[in-house]
Design a protein around this motif. Structure first.
Motif, PDB file in Angstrom:
ATOM      1  N   LYS A   4     -99.006 104.813  11.909  1.00 11.71           N
ATOM      2  CA  LYS A   4     -99.681 105.632  12.922  1.00 11.71           C
ATOM      3  C   LYS A   4     -99.141 107.054  12.892  1.00 11.71           C
ATOM      4  O   LYS A   4     -99.899 108.019  13.003  1.00 11.71           O
ATOM      5  N   SER A   5     -97.835 107.181  12.703  1.00 11.08           N
ATOM      6  CA  SER A   5     -97.230 108.510  12.635  1.00 11.08           C
ATOM      7  C   SER A   5     -97.759 109.303  11.441  1.00 11.08           C
ATOM      8  O   SER A   5     -97.962 110.515  11.534  1.00 11.08           O
ATOM      9  N   LEU A   6     -97.981 108.631  10.313  1.00  7.97           N
ATOM     10  CA  LEU A   6     -98.550 109.303   9.145  1.00  7.97           C
ATOM     11  C   LEU A   6     -99.936 109.860   9.454  1.00  7.97           C
ATOM     12  O   LEU A   6    -100.246 111.008   9.121  1.00  7.97           O
ATOM     13  N   ILE A   7    -100.762 109.054  10.077  1.00 10.91           N
ATOM     14  CA  ILE A   7    -102.111 109.508  10.447  1.00 10.91           C
ATOM     15  C   ILE A   7    -102.018 110.691  11.405  1.00 10.91           C
ATOM     16  O   ILE A   7    -102.708 111.699  11.231  1.00 10.91           O
ATOM     17  N   ASP A   8    -101.140 110.596  12.401  1.00 13.22           N
ATOM     18  CA  ASP A   8    -100.996 111.676  13.379  1.00 13.22           C
ATOM     19  C   ASP A   8    -100.542 112.977  12.720  1.00 13.22           C
ATOM     20  O   ASP A   8    -101.051 114.049  13.050  1.00 13.22           O
ATOM     21  N   GLU A  15    -109.067 117.239   8.811  1.00  8.18           N
ATOM     22  CA  GLU A  15    -110.020 116.900   9.872  1.00  8.18           C
ATOM     23  C   GLU A  15    -110.177 115.386  10.034  1.00  8.18           C
ATOM     24  O   GLU A  15    -111.284 114.863  10.175  1.00  8.18           O
ATOM     25  N   GLY A  16    -109.040 114.664   9.957  1.00 10.97           N
ATOM     26  CA  GLY A  16    -109.058 113.219  10.192  1.00 10.97           C
ATOM     27  C   GLY A  16    -109.348 112.358   8.987  1.00 10.97           C
ATOM     28  O   GLY A  16    -109.354 111.139   9.083  1.00 10.97           O
ATOM     29  N   MET A  79     -94.847 116.429   5.597  1.00 11.54           N
ATOM     30  CA  MET A  79     -94.084 115.189   5.398  1.00 11.54           C
ATOM     31  C   MET A  79     -92.580 115.408   5.426  1.00 11.54           C
ATOM     32  O   MET A  79     -91.831 114.492   5.737  1.00 11.54           O
ATOM     33  N   THR A  80     -92.113 116.592   5.100  1.00 13.65           N
ATOM     34  CA  THR A  80     -90.676 116.827   4.995  1.00 13.65           C
ATOM     35  C   THR A  80     -90.059 117.448   6.244  1.00 13.65           C
ATOM     36  O   THR A  80     -88.907 117.878   6.222  1.00 13.65           O
ATOM     37  N   ASP A  84     -89.163 112.723  15.359  1.00 19.77           N
ATOM     38  CA  ASP A  84     -88.776 111.522  16.094  1.00 19.77           C
ATOM     39  C   ASP A  84     -89.466 110.285  15.525  1.00 19.77           C
ATOM     40  O   ASP A  84     -89.018 109.166  15.749  1.00 19.77           O
ATOM     41  N   ASP A  85     -90.571 110.485  14.799  1.00 20.95           N
ATOM     42  CA  ASP A  85     -91.341 109.363  14.267  1.00 20.95           C
ATOM     43  C   ASP A  85     -90.773 108.841  12.950  1.00 20.95           C
ATOM     44  O   ASP A  85     -90.613 107.653  12.749  1.00 20.95           O
ATOM     45  N   PHE A  86     -90.448 109.743  12.007  1.00 20.44           N
ATOM     46  CA  PHE A  86     -89.814 109.363  10.752  1.00 20.44           C
ATOM     47  C   PHE A  86     -89.232 110.592  10.071  1.00 20.44           C
ATOM     48  O   PHE A  86     -89.555 111.724  10.409  1.00 20.44           O
TER      49      PHE A  86
END
Length: 115
Positions: A4-8, A15-16, A79-80, A84-86
Motif C-alpha cells: 500500500k505504501s508503494l502505491i501511495d 496519475e495512479g 523510492m530512496t 515511516d512506511d519503509f
C-alpha cells in the motif's frame, strides 16, 4: 503494509497508473509495474519479531525510451526517501527492455525494502 505504501508513494508520478504483476492491456502510458521478487520475516528464538522486508522489481514503462527513463529516475527519487512506511536498503539497475508487440520501452530497477 509495504504494498500500500508503494502505491501511495508512486501514484502521483503516473496519475495512479501503478500496477502489481501486470498492467491492463489498455493501460495508458507512462505507467509503473511492480513485481514482488521475495521477502523476509524476522524470526527470533521467541518467534516472529514483526520485521517484514521485501525485494521488488519496479518497471517504468513509456512510449519512448526517454519517457521510461525519466519516469524511472523520478521513481528512484521517491523510492530512496526514508519514510515511516519503509526505507530502501538497496537499489540496483536491471537491463532495459523493448517489447516488439506493444512497442513500449521499460527501464527497470530492483529495490530491497525494509519497514
Amino acid at each position: 503494509m509495504i504494498e500500500k505504501s508503494l502505491i501511495d508513494r508512486l501514484s502521483p508520478l503516473v496519475e495512479g497508473r501503478v500496477y502489481f504483476g501486470v498492467a491492463p492491456v489498455d493501460a495508458a502510458q507512462p505507467r509503473l509495474v511492480i513485481q514482488t521478487i521475495g521477502g523476509e520475516v524476522g524470526i527470533t528464538l521467541s518467534g516472529p519479531d514483526g520485521f517484514r522486508g521485501a525485494s521488488i522489481q519496479l518497471d517504468a514503462w513509456g512510449a519512448t525510451y526517454l519517457e521510461a527513463l525519466a519516469l524511472a529516475e523520478q521513481a528512484l527519487a521517491v523510492m530512496t526517501v526514508a519514510g515511516d512506511d519503509f526505507t530502501t536498503g538497496s537499489a540496483d539497475r536491471l537491463p532495459d527492455e523493448f517489447e516488439d508487440d506493444t512497442k513500449l520501452f521499460s527501464v527497470r530497477w530492483e529495490y530491497t525494502l525494509q519497514p
